[in-house]
Design a protein around this motif. Structure first.
Motif, PDB file in Angstrom:
ATOM      1  N   TYR A  47      44.647  37.863  47.402  1.00 36.64           N
ATOM      2  CA  TYR A  47      44.154  37.214  46.182  1.00 36.64           C
ATOM      3  C   TYR A  47      43.362  38.194  45.325  1.00 36.64           C
ATOM      4  O   TYR A  47      42.819  39.181  45.820  1.00 36.64           O
ATOM      5  CB  TYR A  47      43.236  36.031  46.525  1.00 36.64           C
ATOM      6  N   ARG A  48      43.262  37.834  44.035  1.00 34.02           N
ATOM      7  CA  ARG A  48      42.364  38.525  43.113  1.00 34.02           C
ATOM      8  C   ARG A  48      41.387  37.501  42.560  1.00 34.02           C
ATOM      9  O   ARG A  48      41.798  36.430  42.089  1.00 34.02           O
ATOM     10  CB  ARG A  48      43.152  39.184  41.985  1.00 34.02           C
ATOM     11  N   ASP A  49      40.101  37.803  42.635  1.00 31.93           N
ATOM     12  CA  ASP A  49      39.053  36.894  42.174  1.00 31.93           C
ATOM     13  C   ASP A  49      39.023  36.890  40.649  1.00 31.93           C
ATOM     14  O   ASP A  49      38.779  37.915  40.019  1.00 31.93           O
ATOM     15  CB  ASP A  49      37.706  37.346  42.745  1.00 31.93           C
ATOM     16  N   LEU A  50      39.254  35.725  40.052  1.00 38.56           N
ATOM     17  CA  LEU A  50      39.248  35.578  38.600  1.00 38.56           C
ATOM     18  C   LEU A  50      37.905  35.080  38.083  1.00 38.56           C
ATOM     19  O   LEU A  50      37.709  34.972  36.868  1.00 38.56           O
ATOM     20  CB  LEU A  50      40.362  34.607  38.162  1.00 38.56           C
ATOM     21  N   GLY A  51      36.984  34.780  38.997  1.00 37.76           N
ATOM     22  CA  GLY A  51      35.677  34.274  38.611  1.00 37.76           C
ATOM     23  C   GLY A  51      35.641  32.760  38.513  1.00 37.76           C
ATOM     24  O   GLY A  51      36.679  32.097  38.342  1.00 37.76           O
ATOM     25  N   HIS A  52      34.440  32.190  38.690  1.00 37.65           N
ATOM     26  CA  HIS A  52      34.218  30.744  38.561  1.00 37.65           C
ATOM     27  C   HIS A  52      35.083  29.930  39.529  1.00 37.65           C
ATOM     28  O   HIS A  52      35.547  28.837  39.196  1.00 37.65           O
ATOM     29  CB  HIS A  52      34.466  30.283  37.117  1.00 37.65           C
ATOM     30  N   GLY A  53      35.302  30.465  40.726  1.00 36.40           N
ATOM     31  CA  GLY A  53      36.050  29.732  41.744  1.00 36.40           C
ATOM     32  C   GLY A  53      37.551  29.769  41.597  1.00 36.40           C
ATOM     33  O   GLY A  53      38.257  29.051  42.311  1.00 36.40           O
ATOM     34  N   SER A  54      38.077  30.599  40.699  1.00 34.26           N
ATOM     35  CA  SER A  54      39.528  30.702  40.486  1.00 34.26           C
ATOM     36  C   SER A  54      40.062  31.999  41.085  1.00 34.26           C
ATOM     37  O   SER A  54      39.386  33.036  41.046  1.00 34.26           O
ATOM     38  CB  SER A  54      39.857  30.650  38.996  1.00 34.26           C
ATOM     39  N   TYR A  55      41.297  31.940  41.598  1.00 35.55           N
ATOM     40  CA  TYR A  55      41.902  33.091  42.264  1.00 35.55           C
ATOM     41  C   TYR A  55      43.382  33.189  41.903  1.00 35.55           C
ATOM     42  O   TYR A  55      44.095  32.174  41.849  1.00 35.55           O
ATOM     43  CB  TYR A  55      41.751  32.970  43.787  1.00 35.55           C
ATOM     44  N   GLU A  56      43.804  34.409  41.673  1.00 31.75           N
ATOM     45  CA  GLU A  56      45.223  34.690  41.456  1.00 31.75           C
ATOM     46  C   GLU A  56      45.863  34.990  42.805  1.00 31.75           C
ATOM     47  O   GLU A  56      45.398  35.862  43.541  1.00 31.75           O
ATOM     48  CB  GLU A  56      45.375  35.881  40.520  1.00 31.75           C
ATOM     49  N   SER A  57      46.943  34.304  43.128  1.00 40.41           N
ATOM     50  CA  SER A  57      47.647  34.503  44.396  1.00 40.41           C
ATOM     51  C   SER A  57      48.697  35.594  44.240  1.00 40.41           C
ATOM     52  O   SER A  57      49.472  35.577  43.281  1.00 40.41           O
ATOM     53  CB  SER A  57      48.328  33.216  44.847  1.00 40.41           C
ATOM     54  N   SER A  58      48.741  36.524  45.177  1.00 41.87           N
ATOM     55  CA  SER A  58      49.745  37.587  45.126  1.00 41.87           C
ATOM     56  C   SER A  58      50.986  37.161  45.909  1.00 41.87           C
ATOM     57  O   SER A  58      50.945  36.210  46.700  1.00 41.87           O
ATOM     58  CB  SER A  58      49.177  38.876  45.723  1.00 41.87           C
ATOM     59  N   PRO A  59      52.112  37.859  45.729  1.00 38.44           N
ATOM     60  CA  PRO A  59      53.326  37.546  46.502  1.00 38.44           C
ATOM     61  C   PRO A  59      53.123  37.664  48.007  1.00 38.44           C
ATOM     62  O   PRO A  59      53.903  37.090  48.783  1.00 38.44           O
ATOM     63  CB  PRO A  59      54.337  38.574  45.993  1.00 38.44           C
ATOM     64  N   ALA A  60      52.083  38.391  48.444  1.00 34.92           N
ATOM     65  CA  ALA A  60      51.829  38.540  49.880  1.00 34.92           C
ATOM     66  C   ALA A  60      51.425  37.231  50.546  1.00 34.92           C
ATOM     67  O   ALA A  60      51.493  37.105  51.766  1.00 34.92           O
ATOM     68  CB  ALA A  60      50.732  39.581  50.109  1.00 34.92           C
ATOM     69  N   THR A  61      51.018  36.233  49.764  1.00 33.98           N
ATOM     70  CA  THR A  61      50.631  34.939  50.346  1.00 33.98           C
ATOM     71  C   THR A  61      51.840  34.089  50.721  1.00 33.98           C
ATOM     72  O   THR A  61      51.700  33.102  51.439  1.00 33.98           O
ATOM     73  CB  THR A  61      49.757  34.135  49.363  1.00 33.98           C
ATOM     74  N   ALA A  62      53.031  34.448  50.237  1.00 33.16           N
ATOM     75  CA  ALA A  62      54.219  33.615  50.437  1.00 33.16           C
ATOM     76  C   ALA A  62      54.564  33.473  51.913  1.00 33.16           C
ATOM     77  O   ALA A  62      54.587  34.451  52.659  1.00 33.16           O
ATOM     78  CB  ALA A  62      55.402  34.190  49.678  1.00 33.16           C
TER      79      ALA A  62
END
Length: 271
Positions: free
Chosen positions: A17-32
């Motif tokens: 994941y990448r932390d987008l701030g304020h409790g939001s996260y971007e999921s990478s393809p590695a989470t699949a």
């Protein structure tokens, strides 16, 4: 980059994941996960929730002893929002709750007991036999019919010689992350354990998950001490009954010894 079972190269993201701030996260393809490149394996979002619970109003001398995660629906490989709160707080224990949403939909719920650490003179009790030694390096492990270019490739797996995901259980595996949970951050003992915990029933494939629909609805991780180091061992077996459901129980070890248990309920039905 990680070698694929076919000898090619599978790209591995820099983090789950990448932390987008304020409790939001971007999921990478590695989470699949293994079932689709569009939905996540349960390990990374479980660990993301564990990270949030650990960071929520931390208390000196307290630790997360048990966390139960309800997988309400498949977690998409998409942006996630994580929220946590204190449900009850006492002098020695507190109950925390959390949820993960994506696109406004609830995808994961959690409850965790955080409690004061036991005193130094607590007896060290260990009824289970020790785990087998960590095997040496192995070629990457695949899974028949699975999407291996996400979570499976983002973890390093070392099974007992001659065994793997397609071996009928009970099973034993040593595993560690190739990448961090969140970009630019150090993982914690709890998040490392949670990243692996949802794989317990897959280590112990004993029900035919190809001809039938077999999938876990939850994950409970109980730790009687903090796991040590990056390598963790899961020894798992499955129980099932006609007219009932499945139950996968895993023992979690590190290179020092036993540190916890993993429990998963399995839906077993016709496709």
């Amino acid at each position: 980059m990680s070698p694929s079972p076919s000898g090619g190269v599978v790209p591995v993201s820099a983090a789950f994941y990448r932390d987008l701030g304020h409790g939001s996260y971007e999921s990478s393809p590695a989470t699949a996960g293994p079932w689709s490149p569009k939905t996540q394996h349960g390990g990374p979002p479980s660990a993301l929730m564990g990270r949030a619970l650990e960071r929520h109003a931390p208390r000196q001398g307290f630790r997360v002893a048990r966390i139960s995660l309800e997988l309400a629906r498949p977690v998409p490989v998409a942006d996630l929002q994580v929220n946590v709160r204190t449900a009850r707080s006492g002098a020695r224990t507190e109950l925390l709750e959390g949820e993960i949403t994506s696109g406004g939909q609830l995808v994961l719920m959690a409850r965790a007991w955080r409690m004061i650490a036991s005193p130094d003179d607590t007896p060290q009790l260990r009824p289970e036999p020790i785990a087998p030694p960590l095997p040496g390096p192995q070629p990457p492990h695949g899974m028949a019919g699975a999407h291996v270019e996400g979570y499976i490739a983002a973890m390093e797996w070392r099974f007992e010689p001659g065994k793997g995901f397609d071996t009928t259980g009970p099973g034993t595996v040593w595993a560690r992350q190739r990448i961090p949970l969140v970009a630019g951050e150090q993982d914690t003992p709890l998040t490392r354990a949670l990243t692996l915990a949802d794989s317990s029933w897959a280590v112990a494939f004993e029900l035919d998950h190809v001809q039938r629909l077999v999938i876990n609805t939850d994950v409970t991780l109980a730790l009687h001490r903090e796991p040590i180091g990056e390598w963790l061992c899961v020894r798992s077996a499955t129980a099932a009954s006609p007219g009932g459901s499945g139950l996968a129980l895993g023992q979690l070890d590190d290179t020092v010894g036993d540190c916890g248990r993993i429990l998963q309920t399995l839906l077993v039905t016709q496709r």
